[in-house]
Design a protein around this motif. Structure first.
Motif, mmCIF file in Angstrom:
data_model
loop_
_atom_site.group_PDB
_atom_site.id
_atom_site.type_symbol
_atom_site.label_atom_id
_atom_site.label_comp_id
_atom_site.label_asym_id
_atom_site.label_seq_id
_atom_site.Cartn_x
_atom_site.Cartn_y
_atom_site.Cartn_z
ATOM 1 N N VAL A 73 27.086 -19.604 -18.638
ATOM 2 C CA VAL A 73 25.765 -19.072 -19.021
ATOM 3 C C VAL A 73 25.613 -17.651 -18.490
ATOM 4 O O VAL A 73 25.217 -16.738 -19.218
ATOM 5 N N TYR A 126 28.132 -16.816 -25.776
ATOM 6 C CA TYR A 126 27.028 -17.740 -25.561
ATOM 7 C C TYR A 126 25.739 -16.969 -25.333
ATOM 8 O O TYR A 126 25.729 -15.951 -24.646
ATOM 9 N N LEU A 128 21.615 -18.306 -24.687
ATOM 10 C CA LEU A 128 20.635 -19.379 -24.686
ATOM 11 C C LEU A 128 19.675 -19.242 -25.858
ATOM 12 O O LEU A 128 19.305 -20.221 -26.494
ATOM 13 N N ASN A 132 23.474 -21.046 -29.125
ATOM 14 C CA ASN A 132 23.629 -22.216 -28.262
ATOM 15 C C ASN A 132 24.084 -23.411 -29.104
ATOM 16 O O ASN A 132 24.355 -23.277 -30.296
#
Length: 160
Positions: A73, A126, A128, A132
């Motif tokens: 992340v 990636y 969020l 995702n």
């Protein structure tokens, strides 16, 4: 049994899953999504730092630890990977979630959904908010990448 929050989801026995089904499992803070490929296998997008550090597929295929996930992340790295239904569920109940009433897009045929997922397996960026696991499954199932979860978060942060 699905909760009120999951009124469009149905709990399902793994033996009744069909190739191309959109699967979901509840996590502590969010819902995790995947595409059922058949043969007890699920394609899903997970934040993961390891593909950035090594090409060793044996290491990368191991179940993603929380540390790998958090570092993925932070570094904005992920992989679309294939795991067993059991590893995907990680102890949670698996729901078949068609999202049809929420997404309001035509559902692609199951075989096409699964093929789309299989073509995308590998490392990816990636985000969020913009890339995702939910974006991945809605792209595969409906041909458009959306995330209802992140849309809700963004709306709460910036109400109209």
């Amino acid at each position: 049994m699905a909760s009120d929050r999951d009124s469009y989801a149905n709990w399902c026995e793994p033996s009744s899953l069909k190739r191309g089904d959109l699967l979901e499992v509840s996590r502590t803070l969010f819902t995790h999504y995947g595409i059922y490929l058949g043969g007890e296998k699920v394609a899903h997008l997970m934040p993961d730092i390891l593909p950035l550090l090594t090409d060793d597929q044996k290491l990368i295929r191991e179940v993603v630890t929380n540390q790998r996930l958090v570092l993925g992340v932070i570094c904005r790295m992920a992989s679309i990977r294939v795991d067993s239904v059991e590893d995907f569920a990680y102890g949670a109940c698996v729901l078949v979630n068609h999202m049809d009433s929420v997404c309001k897009k035509p559902v692609l045929p199951g075989e096409e959904v699964a093929r789309r997922a299989e073509k995308l397996v590998g490392s990816t960026e990636y985000s969020l908010l913009w890339n995702n696991c939910e974006h991945f499954v809605t792209h595969c199932r409906y041909g458009t990448a959306v995330s209802i979860q992140t849309d809700k978060v963004q709306f709460r942060a910036h109400p109209a």
